[in-house]
Design a protein around this motif. Structure first.
Motif, mmCIF file in Angstrom:
data_model
loop_
_atom_site.group_PDB
_atom_site.id
_atom_site.type_symbol
_atom_site.label_atom_id
_atom_site.label_comp_id
_atom_site.label_asym_id
_atom_site.label_seq_id
_atom_site.Cartn_x
_atom_site.Cartn_y
_atom_site.Cartn_z
ATOM 1 N N VAL A 26 0.790 -1.428 -0.159
ATOM 2 C CA VAL A 26 0.120 -0.003 -0.065
ATOM 3 C C VAL A 26 0.863 1.306 -0.056
ATOM 4 O O VAL A 26 0.608 2.168 -0.652
ATOM 5 C CB VAL A 26 -0.895 -0.100 1.479
ATOM 6 N N LEU A 27 1.974 1.124 0.710
ATOM 7 C CA LEU A 27 2.650 2.516 1.104
ATOM 8 C C LEU A 27 3.662 2.817 -0.219
ATOM 9 O O LEU A 27 3.668 3.848 -0.753
ATOM 10 C CB LEU A 27 3.661 2.311 2.062
ATOM 11 N N GLN A 28 4.107 1.441 -1.045
ATOM 12 C CA GLN A 28 4.753 1.687 -2.114
ATOM 13 C C GLN A 28 3.683 2.058 -3.271
ATOM 14 O O GLN A 28 3.987 2.891 -4.103
ATOM 15 C CB GLN A 28 5.221 0.290 -2.687
ATOM 16 N N ALA A 29 2.454 1.763 -3.350
ATOM 17 C CA ALA A 29 1.502 2.206 -4.347
ATOM 18 C C ALA A 29 1.474 3.919 -4.163
ATOM 19 O O ALA A 29 1.319 4.582 -5.155
ATOM 20 C CB ALA A 29 0.225 1.627 -4.102
ATOM 21 N N ALA A 30 1.194 4.292 -3.096
ATOM 22 C CA ALA A 30 1.098 5.701 -2.436
ATOM 23 C C ALA A 30 2.195 6.367 -3.036
ATOM 24 O O ALA A 30 2.091 7.545 -3.710
ATOM 25 C CB ALA A 30 0.794 5.932 -1.167
ATOM 26 N N ARG A 31 3.337 5.900 -2.954
ATOM 27 C CA ARG A 31 4.615 6.575 -3.345
ATOM 28 C C ARG A 31 4.654 6.589 -4.953
ATOM 29 O O ARG A 31 5.025 7.786 -5.618
ATOM 30 C CB ARG A 31 6.015 5.834 -2.931
ATOM 31 N N GLU A 32 4.465 5.493 -5.312
ATOM 32 C CA GLU A 32 4.505 5.526 -6.851
ATOM 33 C C GLU A 32 3.373 6.527 -7.595
ATOM 34 O O GLU A 32 3.655 7.532 -8.481
ATOM 35 C CB GLU A 32 4.157 4.288 -7.464
ATOM 36 N N LEU A 33 2.096 6.427 -6.857
ATOM 37 C CA LEU A 33 1.171 7.409 -7.338
ATOM 38 C C LEU A 33 1.481 9.153 -7.168
ATOM 39 O O LEU A 33 1.230 9.753 -7.993
ATOM 40 C CB LEU A 33 -0.249 7.143 -6.901
ATOM 41 N N SER A 34 2.010 9.137 -6.059
ATOM 42 C CA SER A 34 2.843 10.593 -5.791
ATOM 43 C C SER A 34 3.586 11.081 -6.767
ATOM 44 O O SER A 34 3.647 12.122 -7.427
ATOM 45 C CB SER A 34 3.217 10.536 -4.187
ATOM 46 N N ASP A 35 4.646 9.982 -7.212
ATOM 47 C CA ASP A 35 5.761 10.316 -8.015
ATOM 48 C C ASP A 35 5.120 10.712 -9.574
ATOM 49 O O ASP A 35 5.612 11.642 -10.333
ATOM 50 C CB ASP A 35 6.730 9.364 -8.200
ATOM 51 N N VAL A 45 -4.829 4.197 -4.481
ATOM 52 C CA VAL A 45 -4.045 3.466 -3.749
ATOM 53 C C VAL A 45 -4.356 2.057 -3.980
ATOM 54 O O VAL A 45 -3.671 1.072 -3.955
ATOM 55 C CB VAL A 45 -3.566 4.114 -2.294
ATOM 56 N N ALA A 46 -5.650 1.739 -3.489
ATOM 57 C CA ALA A 46 -6.340 0.593 -3.415
ATOM 58 C C ALA A 46 -6.062 -0.345 -4.550
ATOM 59 O O ALA A 46 -5.581 -1.455 -4.658
ATOM 60 C CB ALA A 46 -7.558 0.595 -2.940
ATOM 61 N N THR A 47 -6.571 0.576 -5.882
ATOM 62 C CA THR A 47 -6.426 -0.125 -6.984
ATOM 63 C C THR A 47 -4.822 -0.559 -7.388
ATOM 64 O O THR A 47 -4.807 -1.608 -7.737
ATOM 65 C CB THR A 47 -6.885 0.712 -7.973
ATOM 66 N N GLN A 48 -4.162 0.416 -7.154
ATOM 67 C CA GLN A 48 -2.626 0.095 -7.598
ATOM 68 C C GLN A 48 -1.850 -1.013 -6.659
ATOM 69 O O GLN A 48 -1.303 -1.704 -7.096
ATOM 70 C CB GLN A 48 -1.643 1.486 -7.314
ATOM 71 N N ALA A 49 -2.697 -0.899 -5.486
ATOM 72 C CA ALA A 49 -1.747 -1.945 -4.559
ATOM 73 C C ALA A 49 -2.649 -3.273 -4.682
ATOM 74 O O ALA A 49 -2.254 -4.447 -4.103
ATOM 75 C CB ALA A 49 -2.017 -1.569 -2.985
ATOM 76 N N GLY A 50 -3.891 -3.432 -5.229
ATOM 77 C CA GLY A 50 -4.699 -4.681 -5.332
ATOM 78 C C GLY A 50 -5.121 -4.964 -4.095
ATOM 79 O O GLY A 50 -5.220 -6.286 -3.950
ATOM 80 N N VAL A 51 -5.529 -4.041 -3.407
ATOM 81 C CA VAL A 51 -6.303 -4.171 -2.058
ATOM 82 C C VAL A 51 -7.832 -3.632 -1.973
ATOM 83 O O VAL A 51 -7.858 -2.927 -2.795
ATOM 84 C CB VAL A 51 -5.498 -3.993 -0.788
ATOM 85 N N ALA A 52 -8.517 -4.019 -1.042
ATOM 86 C CA ALA A 52 -9.797 -3.074 -0.781
ATOM 87 C C ALA A 52 -9.298 -1.783 -0.196
ATOM 88 O O ALA A 52 -8.376 -1.431 0.405
ATOM 89 C CB ALA A 52 -10.376 -3.932 0.111
ATOM 90 N N LYS A 53 -10.261 -0.825 -0.455
ATOM 91 C CA LYS A 53 -10.090 0.406 0.057
ATOM 92 C C LYS A 53 -10.012 0.568 1.656
ATOM 93 O O LYS A 53 -9.207 1.293 2.122
ATOM 94 C CB LYS A 53 -11.334 1.262 -0.546
ATOM 95 N N GLY A 54 -10.884 -0.317 2.231
ATOM 96 C CA GLY A 54 -10.759 -0.519 3.762
ATOM 97 C C GLY A 54 -9.468 -0.788 4.248
ATOM 98 O O GLY A 54 -9.048 -0.658 5.329
ATOM 99 N N THR A 55 -8.728 -1.570 3.558
ATOM 100 C CA THR A 55 -7.261 -2.126 3.934
ATOM 101 C C THR A 55 -6.453 -0.999 4.075
ATOM 102 O O THR A 55 -5.487 -0.935 4.961
ATOM 103 C CB THR A 55 -6.915 -3.096 2.662
ATOM 104 N N VAL A 56 -6.559 -0.037 3.018
ATOM 105 C CA VAL A 56 -5.542 1.161 3.149
ATOM 106 C C VAL A 56 -5.869 2.002 4.670
ATOM 107 O O VAL A 56 -4.896 2.123 5.639
ATOM 108 C CB VAL A 56 -6.058 2.171 2.154
ATOM 109 N N PHE A 57 -6.983 2.002 5.109
ATOM 110 C CA PHE A 57 -7.414 2.608 6.108
ATOM 111 C C PHE A 57 -7.215 1.759 7.427
ATOM 112 O O PHE A 57 -6.722 2.446 8.370
ATOM 113 C CB PHE A 57 -8.786 3.182 6.156
#
Length: 205
Positions: free
Chosen positions: A16-25, A37-49
């Motif tokens: 999740v953190l790596q997905a956020a970094r890549e999207l930010s870049d 972030v959830a889509t990029q990381a392949g997880v549910a939105k609730g998992t991010v939170f």
């Protein structure tokens, strides 16, 4: 072999953190959303939170990377040894570098302002630790300057380095707000203004 739940949780958090970094870049911090972030990381939105509490918690880790890049390393220390003829100029370089980071977008500036002094519930502990480390590096530089007879101009001695750092932070915040509110748009003009303030605040005589 099936990984243990704790191992899976650590791996998911890192993804999740790596997905956020890549999207930010790729798109800038302002466009990083929980959904993206959830889509990029392949997880549910609730998992991010569940891992970061809220978006501020997640984004504080991304911003921490940018702040960590401002920390003094061996190359920076070596260049400072060459530039001690202008200690005010060295301070201004660091101040303008931090202003450049925190004015990159409204979210970054808000996270920075929100986490000066009091940690938000979901903010990365490492984020606040990096802010504290940057403050400590400034204080160490001021302490060396204050105790040196060779450095010129002379630094005032009626205030502790920590007290002077507080003043420099106030100047930086004011400068960042001037830029983000478009009261000033020329960064070289802002740097010249900061130099006048810093010299009036720090120097003797």
């Amino acid at each position: 072999m099936t990984r243990k739940p704790q191992q899976r949780s650590i791996a998911t958090r890192a993804r999740v953190l790596q997905a956020a970094r890549e999207l930010s870049d790729r798109h800038g911090l302002e466009l990083v959303t929980a959904e993206a972030v959830a889509t990029q990381a392949g997880v549910a939105k609730g998992t991010v939170f569940s891992h970061f509490g809220d978006m501020d918690g997640l984004l504080s880790y991304v911003l921490r990377d940018r702040l960590e890049a401002l920390r003094t390393g061996p190359e920076t220390e070596a260049s400072q040894q060459l530039d001690l003829s202008d200690p005010v100029g060295l301070l201004l370089q660091r101040m303008m570098a931090l202003i450049s980071v925190i004015t990159d977008g409204p979210t970054i500036l808000r996270l920075f302002l929100d986490n000066i002094g009091v940690t938000k519930p979901n903010c990365a502990v490492e984020f606040v630790e990096t802010l504290d480390a940057l403050d400590a590096e400034l204080a160490t530089f001021l302490e060396k300057w204050q105790g040196s007879e060779a450095l010129s101009p002379a630094l005032r001695k009626d205030r502790t380095p920590e007290e002077m750092v507080d003043g420099l932070i106030a100047f930086m915040i004011h400068g960042a707000i001037l830029l983000k509110s478009h009261q000033m748009t020329d960064r070289s003009e802002l740097e010249a203004r900061l130099r006048r303030h810093v010299e009036a605040f720090l120097l003797t005589g």
